[in-house]
Design a protein around this motif. Structure first.
Motif, PDB file in Angstrom:
ATOM      1  N   ILE A 208       0.874  -1.172   0.000  1.00 24.54           N
ATOM      2  CA  ILE A 208       0.000   0.000   0.000  1.00 24.54           C
ATOM      3  C   ILE A 208       0.912   1.223   0.000  1.00 24.54           C
ATOM      4  CG2 ILE A 208      -1.815   1.273   1.201  1.00 24.54           C
ATOM      5  CD1 ILE A 208      -1.442  -2.174   2.354  1.00 24.54           C
ATOM      6  N   ARG A 209       0.681   2.129  -0.939  1.00 26.68           N
ATOM      7  CA  ARG A 209       1.525   3.321  -1.063  1.00 26.68           C
ATOM      8  C   ARG A 209       0.698   4.592  -0.882  1.00 26.68           C
ATOM      9  NH1 ARG A 209       3.194  -0.301  -5.097  1.00 26.68           N
ATOM     10  NH2 ARG A 209       5.419  -0.842  -5.010  1.00 26.68           N
ATOM     11  N   MET A 210       1.315   5.584  -0.260  1.00 26.27           N
ATOM     12  CA  MET A 210       0.727   6.920  -0.189  1.00 26.27           C
ATOM     13  C   MET A 210       1.479   7.807  -1.174  1.00 26.27           C
ATOM     14  SD  MET A 210       0.512   9.664   2.965  1.00 26.27           S
ATOM     15  CE  MET A 210      -0.789   8.832   3.854  1.00 26.27           C
ATOM     16  N   ALA A 219       5.080   9.103  -1.176  1.00 28.80           N
ATOM     17  CA  ALA A 219       5.423   9.774   0.076  1.00 28.80           C
ATOM     18  C   ALA A 219       5.666   8.775   1.199  1.00 28.80           C
ATOM     19  CB  ALA A 219       4.308  10.736   0.476  1.00 28.80           C
ATOM     20  N   HIS A 220       5.020   7.596   1.107  1.00 32.93           N
ATOM     21  CA  HIS A 220       5.199   6.571   2.141  1.00 32.93           C
ATOM     22  C   HIS A 220       4.752   5.220   1.593  1.00 32.93           C
ATOM     23  CE1 HIS A 220       5.476   4.878   6.182  1.00 32.93           C
ATOM     24  NE2 HIS A 220       4.314   4.295   5.963  1.00 32.93           N
ATOM     25  N   THR A 221       5.468   4.178   1.978  1.00 33.82           N
ATOM     26  CA  THR A 221       5.078   2.800   1.659  1.00 33.82           C
ATOM     27  C   THR A 221       4.837   2.061   2.962  1.00 33.82           C
ATOM     28  OG1 THR A 221       6.409   2.816  -0.361  1.00 33.82           O
ATOM     29  CG2 THR A 221       5.734   0.671   0.490  1.00 33.82           C
ATOM     30  N   PHE A 222       3.663   1.486   3.101  1.00 34.98           N
ATOM     31  CA  PHE A 222       3.306   0.772   4.327  1.00 34.98           C
ATOM     32  C   PHE A 222       3.950  -0.616   4.329  1.00 34.98           C
ATOM     33  CE2 PHE A 222       0.173   4.026   3.702  1.00 34.98           C
ATOM     34  CZ  PHE A 222      -0.137   4.465   4.978  1.00 34.98           C
ATOM     35  N   PRO A 223       4.094  -1.231   5.511  1.00 33.07           N
ATOM     36  CA  PRO A 223       4.671  -2.586   5.580  1.00 33.07           C
ATOM     37  C   PRO A 223       3.925  -3.554   4.673  1.00 33.07           C
ATOM     38  CG  PRO A 223       4.481  -1.655   7.781  1.00 33.07           C
ATOM     39  CD  PRO A 223       3.783  -0.703   6.854  1.00 33.07           C
ATOM     40  N   GLY A 224       4.664  -4.397   3.977  1.00 32.05           N
ATOM     41  CA  GLY A 224       4.055  -5.318   3.023  1.00 32.05           C
ATOM     42  C   GLY A 224       3.160  -6.343   3.679  1.00 32.05           C
ATOM     43  N   LYS A 225       2.112  -6.738   2.976  1.00 30.83           N
ATOM     44  CA  LYS A 225       1.206  -7.788   3.428  1.00 30.83           C
ATOM     45  C   LYS A 225       1.581  -9.117   2.758  1.00 30.83           C
ATOM     46  CE  LYS A 225      -2.334  -7.268   5.317  1.00 30.83           C
ATOM     47  NZ  LYS A 225      -2.660  -7.619   6.703  1.00 30.83           N
ATOM     48  N   GLN A 226       0.925 -10.195   3.172  1.00 33.18           N
ATOM     49  CA  GLN A 226       1.221 -11.514   2.614  1.00 33.18           C
ATOM     50  C   GLN A 226       0.399 -11.828   1.373  1.00 33.18           C
ATOM     51  OE1 GLN A 226       0.737 -14.302   5.875  1.00 33.18           O
ATOM     52  NE2 GLN A 226       2.888 -14.081   6.463  1.00 33.18           N
ATOM     53  N   HIS A 227      -0.634 -11.024   1.130  1.00 33.37           N
ATOM     54  CA  HIS A 227      -1.525 -11.283   0.002  1.00 33.37           C
ATOM     55  C   HIS A 227      -1.734 -10.012  -0.812  1.00 33.37           C
ATOM     56  CE1 HIS A 227      -2.423 -14.532   2.846  1.00 33.37           C
ATOM     57  NE2 HIS A 227      -2.740 -15.252   1.786  1.00 33.37           N
ATOM     58  N   ILE A 228      -2.182 -10.189  -2.052  1.00 34.92           N
ATOM     59  CA  ILE A 228      -2.499  -9.062  -2.926  1.00 34.92           C
ATOM     60  C   ILE A 228      -3.493  -8.132  -2.242  1.00 34.92           C
ATOM     61  CG2 ILE A 228      -3.728  -8.443  -5.054  1.00 34.92           C
ATOM     62  CD1 ILE A 228      -2.530 -10.988  -6.309  1.00 34.92           C
ATOM     63  N   GLN A 229      -3.230  -6.826  -2.311  1.00 31.42           N
ATOM     64  CA  GLN A 229      -4.140  -5.828  -1.752  1.00 31.42           C
ATOM     65  C   GLN A 229      -5.100  -5.363  -2.850  1.00 31.42           C
ATOM     66  OE1 GLN A 229      -3.909  -4.958   1.885  1.00 31.42           O
ATOM     67  NE2 GLN A 229      -3.136  -6.971   1.290  1.00 31.42           N
ATOM     68  N   GLU A 254      -8.573 -10.853   4.553  1.00 32.99           N
ATOM     69  CA  GLU A 254      -8.776  -9.960   5.686  1.00 32.99           C
ATOM     70  C   GLU A 254      -8.726  -8.508   5.234  1.00 32.99           C
ATOM     71  OE1 GLU A 254      -5.779 -11.469   5.336  1.00 32.99           O
ATOM     72  OE2 GLU A 254      -4.307  -9.854   5.440  1.00 32.99           O
ATOM     73  N   ALA A 255      -9.304  -7.640   6.063  1.00 32.12           N
ATOM     74  CA  ALA A 255      -9.145  -6.196   5.890  1.00 32.12           C
ATOM     75  C   ALA A 255      -8.192  -5.705   6.969  1.00 32.12           C
ATOM     76  CB  ALA A 255     -10.488  -5.493   5.997  1.00 32.12           C
ATOM     77  N   THR A 256      -7.453  -4.644   6.666  1.00 30.76           N
ATOM     78  CA  THR A 256      -6.440  -4.132   7.595  1.00 30.76           C
ATOM     79  C   THR A 256      -6.625  -2.638   7.792  1.00 30.76           C
ATOM     80  OG1 THR A 256      -4.863  -5.796   6.794  1.00 30.76           O
ATOM     81  CG2 THR A 256      -3.970  -3.963   8.079  1.00 30.76           C
ATOM     82  N   LEU A 257      -6.598  -2.202   9.049  1.00 32.93           N
ATOM     83  CA  LEU A 257      -6.723  -0.787   9.396  1.00 32.93           C
ATOM     84  C   LEU A 257      -5.340  -0.203   9.631  1.00 32.93           C
ATOM     85  CD1 LEU A 257      -8.865   1.466  10.059  1.00 32.93           C
ATOM     86  CD2 LEU A 257      -8.513   0.856  12.465  1.00 32.93           C
ATOM     87  N   TRP A 258      -5.067   0.945   8.980  1.00 30.66           N
ATOM     88  CA  TRP A 258      -3.774   1.621   9.093  1.00 30.66           C
ATOM     89  C   TRP A 258      -3.968   3.018   9.655  1.00 30.66           C
ATOM     90  CZ3 TRP A 258       0.274  -1.483   7.515  1.00 30.66           C
ATOM     91  CH2 TRP A 258      -0.038  -2.544   6.656  1.00 30.66           C
ATOM     92  N   ASP A 259      -3.043   3.448  10.500  1.00 27.41           N
ATOM     93  CA  ASP A 259      -3.057   4.799  11.046  1.00 27.41           C
ATOM     94  C   ASP A 259      -2.292   5.721  10.088  1.00 27.41           C
ATOM     95  OD1 ASP A 259      -2.783   7.142  12.550  1.00 27.41           O
ATOM     96  OD2 ASP A 259      -2.669   6.040  14.439  1.00 27.41           O
ATOM     97  N   GLN A 262       1.297  10.225  12.249  1.00 32.28           N
ATOM     98  CA  GLN A 262       2.755  10.142  12.210  1.00 32.28           C
ATOM     99  C   GLN A 262       3.309   8.716  12.204  1.00 32.28           C
ATOM    100  OE1 GLN A 262       4.327  12.601  15.328  1.00 32.28           O
ATOM    101  NE2 GLN A 262       3.919  14.503  14.237  1.00 32.28           N
ATOM    102  N   THR A 263       2.739   7.833  12.993  1.00 37.50           N
ATOM    103  CA  THR A 263       3.296   6.481  13.098  1.00 37.50           C
ATOM    104  C   THR A 263       3.060   5.643  11.853  1.00 37.50           C
ATOM    105  OG1 THR A 263       1.257   5.667  14.136  1.00 37.50           O
ATOM    106  CG2 THR A 263       3.010   6.480  15.607  1.00 37.50           C
ATOM    107  N   LYS A 264       1.895   5.830  11.219  1.00 36.66           N
ATOM    108  CA  LYS A 264       1.499   5.054  10.037  1.00 36.66           C
ATOM    109  C   LYS A 264       1.621   3.542  10.271  1.00 36.66           C
ATOM    110  CE  LYS A 264       2.245   8.623   6.575  1.00 36.66           C
ATOM    111  NZ  LYS A 264       2.285   9.734   7.546  1.00 36.66           N
ATOM    112  N   ASN A 265       1.219   3.118  11.473  1.00 38.45           N
ATOM    113  CA  ASN A 265       1.296   1.709  11.844  1.00 38.45           C
ATOM    114  C   ASN A 265       0.026   0.964  11.481  1.00 38.45           C
ATOM    115  OD1 ASN A 265       3.843   1.944  12.976  1.00 38.45           O
ATOM    116  ND2 ASN A 265       3.058   2.424  15.018  1.00 38.45           N
TER     117      ASN A 265
END
Length: 363
Positions: A208-210, A219-229, A254-259, A262-265
């Motif tokens: 997932i990219r911002m 501007a930011h790349t989130f940690p990679g998942k194990q399956h196609i998003q 599954e669905a995943t919630l991201w912040d 600042q943390t973008k966790n």
């Protein structure tokens, strides 16, 4: 001989999974799963008559979006873009121009303009008050266009494709202003961050990219998942993003919630679907004090989740609908769900006692 035994073992295992899934699906078809303080509880809801309106499309519906308080825009495999009055159950206008299936539609709510992407490698702009042809073309991608987003102020249009590129367009002239390519970035969806110059993008590379739309840079790349998003959405306050995964037999799915602050966790995951989640959206705060999200899947189910606890609050199975490709919010109690086999489903959220999702019409 060992190869034959291995083949027989694989066939037997597949048959077992299908049989188990079928029994479970049958059970869900006849009940609604709800969450209460004491845990999960199954109830048999009374069968209510479902209004059958005039169909919007003649084939699978691939995407739907809310255009106005009583209108939605949809696209399908029949190559058409349709404006439909979901309150009265009638086609308002049908637009023709794409040479192949429409993959995505997008618009700004309460606008008279809307956009469609297609397997014909183009994007088109349409006018609600115009004729049945497109008012602007956006050619330039080399493969099917699978991502499409317009900024909240309707000043910017960005698209993504399986050709690994993201493009930014001049809406008035149709000119490509900027084009960025990233290896293996097979785009699946785009969504804008409210009140910001950023948009979110999901991909088959499981990332997932911002993006910063001003220079069209990541501007930011989130940690990679194990399956196609497969899909993404951003909350109205711009603080959270939700993405969804493909999968089968409960793996992935599954669905995943991201912040997005600042943390973008990664905050939490929502698990319970059996097949690919094709769409995930934040629901309006008008449903109550607790923030909730909705997901739709290839397993024919729509689920509503408590955003904070990841508890599934209610499940509706649209039997025989095939993959549920797209969700759209109409108002605080109404959802639209696009399906491959049975058109667009009008769903009502009842929050009088326990949260419940009911199908009231389809078209």
């Amino acid at each position: 001989m060992p190869e034959m035994l291995s083949t027989i073992h694989c066939i037997a295992r597949a048959a077992f999974i299908c049989n188990t899934m079928g029994k479970l699906q049958s059970k869900i078809n006849h009940s609604t799963s709800k969450y209460r303080a004491g845990g999960y509880m199954e109830e048999n809801s009374p069968v209510k008559a479902i209004q059958q309106y005039s169909p919007a499309h003649t084939d699978a519906v691939t995407s739907v979006a809310a255009l106005k308080s009583d209108l939605c825009v949809s696209g399908g495999k029949d190559k058409t873009v349709v404006i439909y009055n979901w309150r009265s159950g009638a086609v308002l206008k049908r637009f023709l121009g794409h040479e192949r299936e429409v993959t995505k539609v997008a618009c700004v709510f309460e606008s008279n303009r809307f956009f469609s992407a297609s397997r014909d490698k183009t994007v088109m702009m349409w006018e609600l008050s115009g004729n049945s042809g497109p008012s602007q073309h956006f050619p330039g991608h080399d493969l099917v266009v699978t991502g499409l987003v317009v900024s909240p102020d309707a000043s910017q249009l960005c698209t993504g494709s399986r050709d690994n590129t993201i493009c930014k367009w001049d809406i008035e002239t149709g000119e490509c202003l900027c084009r960025t390519a990233i290896s293996r970035n097979l785009v699946t969806h785009l969504c804008w961050v409210p009140r910001e110059p950023y948009f979110i993008q999901t991909s088959e590379d499981k990332l997932i990219r911002m993006w910063d739309s001003r220079k069209l840079q990541v501007a930011h790349t989130f940690p990679g998942k194990q399956h196609i998003q497969t899909y993404c959405d951003v909350s109205q306050d711009g603080q959270y993003c939700i993405s969804s995964s493909n999968g089968f037999a409960g793996e992935g799915c599954e669905a995943t919630l991201w912040d997005l602050r600042q943390t973008k966790n990664r905050v939490c995951e929502y698990k319970g679907h059996f097949q690919t989640i094709a769409s995930c959206i934040f629901l309006p705060k008008g449903l109550g004090l607790t923030p909730v999200i909705a997901t739709s899947s290839h397993d024919c189910m729509v689920k509503i989740w408590n955003q904070d606890t990841a508890a599934c609050l209610t499940t509706l199975c649209l039997e025989g609908s095939g993959p549920l490709a797209s969700l759209a919010v109409c108002d605080s109690s109404t959802l639209l769900c696009a399906s491959f086999n049975s058109g667009i489903h009008l769903l009502r959220i009842n929050n009088a006692k326990d949260l419940e999702l009911q199908e009231v019409a389809k078209f």
